[in-house]
Design an enzyme around this catalytic site. Structure first.
Site, PDB file in Angstrom:
ATOM      1  N   HIS A 158       0.912  -1.082  -0.106  1.00 12.05           N
ATOM      2  CA  HIS A 158       0.005  -0.018   0.011  1.00 12.05           C
ATOM      3  C   HIS A 158       0.877   1.068  -0.047  1.00 12.05           C
ATOM      4  O   HIS A 158       0.620   2.062  -0.664  1.00 12.05           O
ATOM      5  CB  HIS A 158      -0.931   0.041   1.175  1.00 12.05           C
ATOM      6  CG  HIS A 158      -1.702   1.145   1.569  1.00 12.05           C
ATOM      7  ND1 HIS A 158      -3.017   1.387   1.158  1.00 12.05           N
ATOM      8  CD2 HIS A 158      -1.400   2.569   2.080  1.00 12.05           C
ATOM      9  CE1 HIS A 158      -3.574   2.623   1.420  1.00 12.05           C
ATOM     10  NE2 HIS A 158      -2.494   3.215   2.127  1.00 12.05           N
ATOM     11  N   GLU A 159       1.783   1.187   1.006  1.00 15.73           N
ATOM     12  CA  GLU A 159       2.817   2.503   0.888  1.00 15.73           C
ATOM     13  C   GLU A 159       3.628   2.541  -0.485  1.00 15.73           C
ATOM     14  O   GLU A 159       3.809   3.682  -0.681  1.00 15.73           O
ATOM     15  CB  GLU A 159       3.752   2.284   2.129  1.00 15.73           C
ATOM     16  CG  GLU A 159       3.016   2.311   3.457  1.00 15.73           C
ATOM     17  CD  GLU A 159       2.070   3.430   3.631  1.00 15.73           C
ATOM     18  OE1 GLU A 159       2.306   4.683   2.993  1.00 15.73           O
ATOM     19  OE2 GLU A 159       0.999   3.343   4.402  1.00 15.73           O
ATOM     20  N   GLU A 211      -6.617   6.889  -0.544  1.00 17.90           N
ATOM     21  CA  GLU A 211      -6.399   5.334  -0.129  1.00 17.90           C
ATOM     22  C   GLU A 211      -6.916   3.989  -0.891  1.00 17.90           C
ATOM     23  O   GLU A 211      -6.306   3.263  -0.765  1.00 17.90           O
ATOM     24  CB  GLU A 211      -6.836   5.648   1.396  1.00 17.90           C
ATOM     25  CG  GLU A 211      -6.241   6.597   2.350  1.00 17.90           C
ATOM     26  CD  GLU A 211      -4.893   6.298   2.350  1.00 17.90           C
ATOM     27  OE1 GLU A 211      -4.550   5.090   2.655  1.00 17.90           O
ATOM     28  OE2 GLU A 211      -4.036   7.281   2.295  1.00 17.90           O
ATOM     29  N   HIS A 239       1.526   4.399  -2.869  1.00 17.37           N
ATOM     30  CA  HIS A 239       1.623   5.775  -2.786  1.00 17.37           C
ATOM     31  C   HIS A 239       2.812   6.477  -3.423  1.00 17.37           C
ATOM     32  O   HIS A 239       2.952   7.453  -3.961  1.00 17.37           O
ATOM     33  CB  HIS A 239       1.736   6.246  -1.267  1.00 17.37           C
ATOM     34  CG  HIS A 239       0.203   6.136  -0.887  1.00 17.37           C
ATOM     35  ND1 HIS A 239      -1.025   6.620  -1.368  1.00 17.37           N
ATOM     36  CD2 HIS A 239      -0.163   5.810   0.243  1.00 17.37           C
ATOM     37  CE1 HIS A 239      -1.940   6.525  -0.393  1.00 17.37           C
ATOM     38  NE2 HIS A 239      -1.401   5.944   0.595  1.00 17.37           N
TER      39      HIS A 239
END
Lengths: 190, 320
Positions: B165-166, B248, B169
């Site tokens: 997930h990071e 998100e 980003h």
């Protein structure tokens, strides 16, 4: 005037062809680079094995059979040259290491050994990286194959002698994760 | 390497909404918006400085505008070049060493391989509260930070989900845009505080001695100035929250794609939802950068929520 227009059209076409050519080459480099990433991890794993075997031998010297099995798979790894040979040897080693760790379960002192714990984490880490590198290789191959089999690149790929690249068969249960479908780009046999 | 670096597919269909996502277009928009934001910030700062000069001392207009431009430029440069170091320091993160955090480093390296991004620098935050964030201006200068609580709470597949997930980003240039937004907000807050302090101390006396003929123009300028100073930080914050919420979901979807395992991330979110220990104390400015809101109001909705409700995130992952 008419010939000037024809000339301009030809120049534009030529520039377009160059960009398509470059894209084919870039995608090819991409999947070849992805392959070398798998190789790096396989070598790293092979380097960790002797250390692991030594540590386990200190506690379970009589488990000769599994040590031989690991050694054989390592030998096969070293001798592998083609994509398929190396993939086969890698699977052999995964299986042998799996058995080695299963045997280690029977030796509580070994499991508590700090060096063994470090090696165990390091090997599962490498195992994981191999799985990701393979998945990524297959992604890159799929993008490359899709490119050279579709218009416009297909018109250049033929004369350039580009063939579709081969997908890696990833062994069943290598990564116990459910399949995900992302619409028109399904993961290759992950 | 960076040119030929393999990437995720540039276009895919978000499984839950059926929306077509064009990642290349999305990244380009993020980069464009970052610069646009810097320009708007500059214009806003100049406007505020000009009004400030009209209200206080019209002769010093150049000086005021100059100072405002310096503050704005300083913030923009800081946002672009130092945001990673600032954010890491603000969160109390320290570099993760292979010896101490072998597990985390291995997981990060594996996910980076799967995502086709260069290995980011990995940091840990000593806190029992499970959380993580990413920072850095582009994938070549990126860092992810993970709390020790997260490492202890999650198993390998779940940790992979959070790390992926990071990395999403980072890949999407979300972090660059977010740090520029944070810098904008910072500049506006600095100006507001400067003005308020000046209003209390130095300002009063000089205004009394000012030219009375300008009184009406000054009054209007003062009102506009106050409105700008009060409203613009609020607007900047609201934009930041809205942008953050929407990003998100996309990062969750990309993480599921990278790990081919939406269940890992869904389970991680469930464990974070169930957590009820001490909170992670971080400053307000960096709160929206985290994986879940450090304040732990995980199902907040509305304009002030920094993240989408956690239930909805889990539900979307489960439907993939």
């Amino acid at each position: 005037m008419g010939s000037l227009i024809v000339l301009i059209i030809l120049v534009v076409l030529a520039l377009y062809a160059v960009s398509v050519y470059n894209r084919i080459v870039a995608y090819e480099k991409r999947y070849q680079n992805a392959w070398s990433q798998i190789d790096v991890q396989l070598k790293r794993r092979a380097d960790l094995v002797p250390n692991l075997v030594e540590t386990v031998k200190g506690y379970a010297a009589h488990e000769q059979q599994v040590f031989e099995e690991v050694a054989r798979s390592r030998q096969a790894m070293m001798n592998a040259h083609s994509v398929n040979e190396s993939a086969e040897a890698a699977n052999m080693m995964s299986a042998a290491l799996g058995r080695l760790f299963a045997i280690a379960e029977n030796y509580p002192q070994l499991r508590a050994n700090e060096n063994f714990m470090m090696l165990q984490e390091e090997l599962s880490g490498v195992e994981n990286k191999i799985a990701y590198a393979r998945q990524f290789y297959n992604d890159a191959v799929m993008q490359y194959n899709t490119l050279i089999e579709t218009v416009p690149a297909v018109f250049l790929a033929g004369p350039m002698g580009k063939q579709p690249a081969v997908f890696l068969q990833i062994p069943e249960g290598d990564r116990n994760v459910p399949q995900v479908s992302f619409g028109d780009t399904p993961p290759p046999q992950a | 390497m960076s040119d030929a670096a393999p990437r995720l597919p540039d276009r895919f269909t978000e499984p839950t909404t059926g929306r077509r996502i064009d990642l290349l277009g999305y990244q380009a928009a993020n980069r464009r918006n970052s610069w646009l934001l810097a320009l708007v910030t500059m214009a806003l700062l100049v406007a505020i400085a000009y009004l400030l000069a009209q209200v206080t001392d019209p002769g010093a207009t150049l000086f005021f505008v100059g100072v405002a431009l310096l503050i704005g430029a300083g913030q923009a440069v800081a946002g672009f070049w130092f945001s990673d170091r600032i954010a890491l320091a603000a969160a109390g993160a320290r570099p993760a060493t292979v010896e101490e955090h072998r597990y985390l480093v291995n997981v990060s390296e594996a996910v980076a391989i799967g995502a086709g991004v260069p290995m980011p620098k990995v940091y840990v935050i000593d806190s029992p509260a499970p959380n993580a964030f990413a920072t850095g201006r582009d994938p070549e200068h990126a860092a992810i930070a993970v709390t020790t609580g997260l490492i202890e709470l999650l198993d390998r597949q779940e940790l992979e989900g959070v790390v992926a997930h990071e990395m999403a980003h980072i890949r999407n240039y979300d972090v660059r845009f977010m740090s520029m937004l944070v810098a904008t907000l910072g500049a506006l807050l600095v100006l507001r505080d400067l003005f308020l302090r000046w209003g209390y101390f130095g300002g009063g006396g000089r205004r009394r001695g000012g030219r009375d003929s300008n009184g009406k123009g000054q009054g209007i300028a003062l009102v506009v100035l106050l409105v700008l100073l009060v409203v613009s930080p609020i607007v900047a914050a609201l934009v930041r929250f809205a942008v953050s919420r929407q990003r998100e979901y996309l990062a969750d979807a990309a993480a599921a794609w990278i790990t081919r395992n939406p269940e890992g991330l869904a389970r991680a979110l469930e464990k974070l939802r169930a957590y009820s220990g001490p909170r992670l104390e971080v400053s307000e400015a960096v709160r929206s950068m985290f994986f879940v809101n450090p304040e732990l109001n995980l199902n907040a909705t509305g304009m002030l929520a920094t993240h989408p409700p956690i239930e909805e995130r889990i539900r979307r992952l489960r439907r993939m």
